[in-house]
Scaffold this active site. Structure first.
Site, mmCIF file in Angstrom:
data_model
loop_
_atom_site.group_PDB
_atom_site.id
_atom_site.type_symbol
_atom_site.label_atom_id
_atom_site.label_comp_id
_atom_site.label_asym_id
_atom_site.label_seq_id
_atom_site.Cartn_x
_atom_site.Cartn_y
_atom_site.Cartn_z
ATOM 1 N N SER A 1 0.841 -1.194 0.000
ATOM 2 C CA SER A 1 0.000 0.000 0.000
ATOM 3 C C SER A 1 0.881 1.251 0.000
ATOM 4 C CB SER A 1 -0.963 -0.037 1.201
ATOM 5 O OG SER A 1 -1.914 1.006 1.122
ATOM 6 N N GLU B 1 -1.796 -2.921 -7.817
ATOM 7 C CA GLU B 1 -3.027 -3.169 -7.075
ATOM 8 C C GLU B 1 -3.526 -1.851 -6.517
ATOM 9 O OE1 GLU B 1 -3.639 -2.819 -3.554
ATOM 10 O OE2 GLU B 1 -1.649 -1.977 -3.200
ATOM 11 N N HIS C 1 -5.003 -5.400 -1.151
ATOM 12 C CA HIS C 1 -5.611 -5.215 0.169
ATOM 13 C C HIS C 1 -6.554 -6.376 0.461
ATOM 14 C CE1 HIS C 1 -3.971 -1.240 -0.600
ATOM 15 N NE2 HIS C 1 -4.231 -0.894 0.646
#
Length: 340
Positions: free
Chosen positions: A120, A234, A304
């Site tokens: 992230s 992502e 995630h």
């Protein structure tokens, strides 16, 4: 060695952890919403046989961050300078690494020999380290993974096996009971391999991470110039038009044209609206595939999600995609705990 386990448990994960591994917990981004998760995460690491040095202090959180900018930067530098530390594990992502990049001595971090882990927002650190010539690991974090009430043992076992092995192979996402959510339909943008995923074989440097962070660092001193790479991406809570916009930004900047393939992971947790008028993740993919020459493969079990694989950023990657039938991604030439 494949990143998969039929039935994993605390005992099987412990067997994958090199005895006495010293793990430093740092908070370069957000703070832990639930301090009990930190306690659970530290306790689990210790139960797995690790020695833990926790640099995070919940009482020192500042606004939405794990501490002040100066303190968060200091945590990273102190962990890197500690001769006992082998793994530097991020507390969580959220936001904050961008603020402290100018305060970090990236050269010292890159030459420290530590295995930096997170995903992230931590993508910003991965890219900065890669620019400096060091590999790192996109993988589970303390708060949401090790500190979960019910940890995903398969993901944690894959993590430790990757860190302790000189090579690893991952494959496309294979649906499980956790895929019952609405967004598991590939037309809505999950990490399932879609019917139009191309067949190809390519080799190059694996790099990438969170799409928003990759696009965010574009043009900065910390953005690596990777030629002939395999770019994995992502994101979460990003509508298809925002995903398209960021990918077009990378295309306009010439980044995508320099890659051999783009591999997409999970892009869930968004909501389509009436104004979208049929414009979903699948339509967005079709548009991009018609515009961008670089092949776009789907189905990477990363993002995630609870069952994320661990990916060594900067490793040599061999992608063997069989189209809708899935793919394998063989990874090698990255630092590991066994090599020490």
């Amino acid at each position: 060695m494949k990143q998969a386990a039929s039935v994993a448990s605390l005992e099987s994960v412990r067997a994958s952890v090199p005895a006495g591994t010293c793990v430093a917990v740092v908070a370069p981004g957000g703070y832990a919403p639930d301090p009990a998760a930190v306690e659970r995460g530290v306790a689990l690491l210790e139960a797995l046989g690790c020695r833990v040095k926790n640099f995070y202090r919940h009482e020192e959180r500042y606004q939405r961050f794990g501490a002040s900018d100066e303190a968060r930067a200091a945590q990273l530098m102190q962990a890197a300078a500690d001769p006992e530390v082998e793994v530097v594990l991020a507390l969580r992502g959220s936001y904050g690494v961008s603020r402290i990049l100018p305060m970090l001595d990236i050269g010292r971090l890159a030459s420290s020999g530590k295995l930096f882990v997170g995903y992230s927002d931590i993508t910003a650190l991965h890219l900065a380290l890669l620019k400096a010539g060091a590999a790192s690991f996109a993988g589970p974090m303390l708060n949401g993974d090790f500190g979960a009430v019910e940890p995903n043992w398969e993901a944690l076992q894959a993590f430790w096996r990757t860190l302790a092995s000189p090579a690893v192979t991952v494959h496309e996402h294979r649906p499980s009971e956790e895929d019952g959510r609405e967004s598991s339909d590939p037309r809505c943008g999950d990490r399932l391999t879609d019917a139009d995923s191309p067949a190809l074989r390519a080799a190059g440097k694996l790099w990438g991470g969170n799409l928003a962070m990759v696009a965010h660092l574009l043009g900065s001193p910390w953005f690596p110039q990777v030629e002939g790479g395999i770019l994995f991406l992502e994101d979460v809570n990003e509508h298809p038009f925002r995903v398209e916009r960021m990918l077009l930004q990378l295309e306009h900047a010439g980044v995508l044209a320099r890659q051999k393939a783009v591999v997409l992971g999970d892009f869930a947790s968004y909501r389509l609206a009436e104004i979208d008028n049929g414009y979903n993740f699948g339509e967005m993919l079709a548009f991009l595939r018609g515009r961008i020459a670089t092949p776009i493969v789907t189905g990477l079990p990363f993002g995630h999600v609870r069952d994320l694989v661990t990916l060594p950023v900067g490793a040599h990657a061999v992608l063997d995609s069989q189209g809708a039938a899935g793919f394998t991604l063989a990874l090698s030439d990255y630092p590991s705990l066994r090599a020490r």
